[in-house]
Design a protein around this motif. Sequence first.
Motif, PDB file in Angstrom:
ATOM      1  N   LEU A  87      15.751 -42.754  14.293  1.00 26.61           N
ATOM      2  CA  LEU A  87      15.898 -42.839  12.845  1.00 26.61           C
ATOM      3  C   LEU A  87      17.182 -43.591  12.495  1.00 26.61           C
ATOM      4  CD1 LEU A  87      14.909 -42.184  10.014  1.00 26.61           C
ATOM      5  CD2 LEU A  87      15.943 -39.910  10.221  1.00 26.61           C
ATOM      6  N   GLY A 112      17.588 -35.266  10.772  1.00 24.45           N
ATOM      7  CA  GLY A 112      18.354 -36.408  10.309  1.00 24.45           C
ATOM      8  C   GLY A 112      18.683 -37.367  11.434  1.00 24.45           C
ATOM      9  N   GLY A 123      10.193 -40.731   8.862  1.00 16.67           N
ATOM     10  CA  GLY A 123      10.703 -40.833  10.223  1.00 16.67           C
ATOM     11  C   GLY A 123       9.660 -40.376  11.234  1.00 16.67           C
ATOM     12  N   PHE A 127      14.460 -42.595   2.929  1.00 21.95           N
ATOM     13  CA  PHE A 127      13.988 -42.140   4.245  1.00 21.95           C
ATOM     14  C   PHE A 127      13.795 -40.627   4.195  1.00 21.95           C
ATOM     15  CE2 PHE A 127      15.773 -46.162   5.806  1.00 21.95           C
ATOM     16  CZ  PHE A 127      14.785 -46.554   6.695  1.00 21.95           C
ATOM     17  N   ILE A 146      17.415 -47.066  10.332  1.00 21.29           N
ATOM     18  CA  ILE A 146      18.281 -47.199   9.155  1.00 21.29           C
ATOM     19  C   ILE A 146      19.197 -48.406   9.312  1.00 21.29           C
ATOM     20  CG2 ILE A 146      20.199 -46.094   7.909  1.00 21.29           C
ATOM     21  CD1 ILE A 146      18.768 -43.380   8.560  1.00 21.29           C
ATOM     22  N   TYR A 190      23.163 -38.938   2.487  1.00 25.42           N
ATOM     23  CA  TYR A 190      22.377 -38.229   3.500  1.00 25.42           C
ATOM     24  C   TYR A 190      22.389 -36.756   3.119  1.00 25.42           C
ATOM     25  CZ  TYR A 190      22.852 -42.444   6.391  1.00 25.42           C
ATOM     26  OH  TYR A 190      22.815 -43.733   6.875  1.00 25.42           O
ATOM     27  N   ILE A 235      18.955 -48.763   0.478  1.00 25.31           N
ATOM     28  CA  ILE A 235      18.627 -47.376   0.815  1.00 25.31           C
ATOM     29  C   ILE A 235      19.396 -46.472  -0.132  1.00 25.31           C
ATOM     30  CG2 ILE A 235      18.587 -45.603   2.607  1.00 25.31           C
ATOM     31  CD1 ILE A 235      18.898 -47.868   4.679  1.00 25.31           C
ATOM     32  N   VAL A 262      18.724 -40.633   2.359  1.00 23.51           N
ATOM     33  CA  VAL A 262      18.103 -40.217   3.617  1.00 23.51           C
ATOM     34  C   VAL A 262      18.108 -38.690   3.572  1.00 23.51           C
ATOM     35  CG1 VAL A 262      18.207 -40.241   6.132  1.00 23.51           C
ATOM     36  CG2 VAL A 262      19.001 -42.240   4.835  1.00 23.51           C
TER      37      VAL A 262
END
Length: 306
Positions: free
Chosen positions: A202, A174, A123, A169, A206, A248, A216, A219
């Motif tokens: 970011l 975040g 990022g 990512f 995404i 995440y 993905i 993250v």
Amino acid sequence: MTSQESQSNIVKIAVVGDIHDQWEIEDGIALKHLGVDLVLFVGDFGNESVEVVRAIASVNIPKAAVMGNHDAWYSATEWGRKKCPYDRTKEDWVQEQLDLLGSAHVGYSKLDFPQWNITVVGGRPFTWGGHEWRFANICKERYGVTDLAESAQRIFASVKSAACDTIIFLGHNGPSGLGDRPEDPCGKDWHPIGGDFGDPDLAEAISLTITAGKQIALVTFGHMHHSLRYTKTELRKPIFTSPEGIVYLNAASVPRIVEGENGKLRNFSLVSLEAGEVTQAALVWVGEDFQVVKEEVFFERSANVS
């Protein structure tokens, strides 16, 4: 081992949360004992702590890293420059850190790991978080990025050039969209309490990646510490799973080294990846004998029932 066999195996990933100068030679040894395949560093190594970054750069395990706001602490703002402990006309500690990390630094970049069919996409480097872009000048000076829309496109450009099918990512902060309560993964926990303090660029990158049909898996980020400023009765939520099945993970358990009854304990977030999907995410504490003395499982994917 053939590539097909290696891709069918579980990939063990360690995510190292905000370090803030807490890195010792034992951390590298602990990673070896944990048997991780890949190490991801979310930044905030210290306040432009070149020696910490030097030690991390020497870790002999495949790795990727991004820079946090503290990694440009004396360079990115006027108040920071006033407190700078070195002569900025003669030295550039930000650049020294970037040089030490080399290609392992994936801010506005990416690193392909074909042995696992994974591309780690970074990022925005040096992010402070939130919709107001703090530390904007350093990104303009060093990367030519002038606004958040450009920033999102810059991140997505790395996705488009990924050589592998599965994207991870790696950010310092975040993305926005994970909740606006103070205990949410990027929620604002200082006065005034509440609000989404995630990075909108970011989040946009995404979204573009999902629309492009890319897979993905994860993250992961830090910046927003698990310990909350407004209360000591609960911790920040470290995990969020999206409707698309993306995990995440906020890895910023700070301080990451503490003194326990039997000596020092150091934490790492561990993520297991299988066939491009996260199967487990946990926070572990490693003791002085390099054994896991405490584990908190944040996420576990149930096995598919045929």
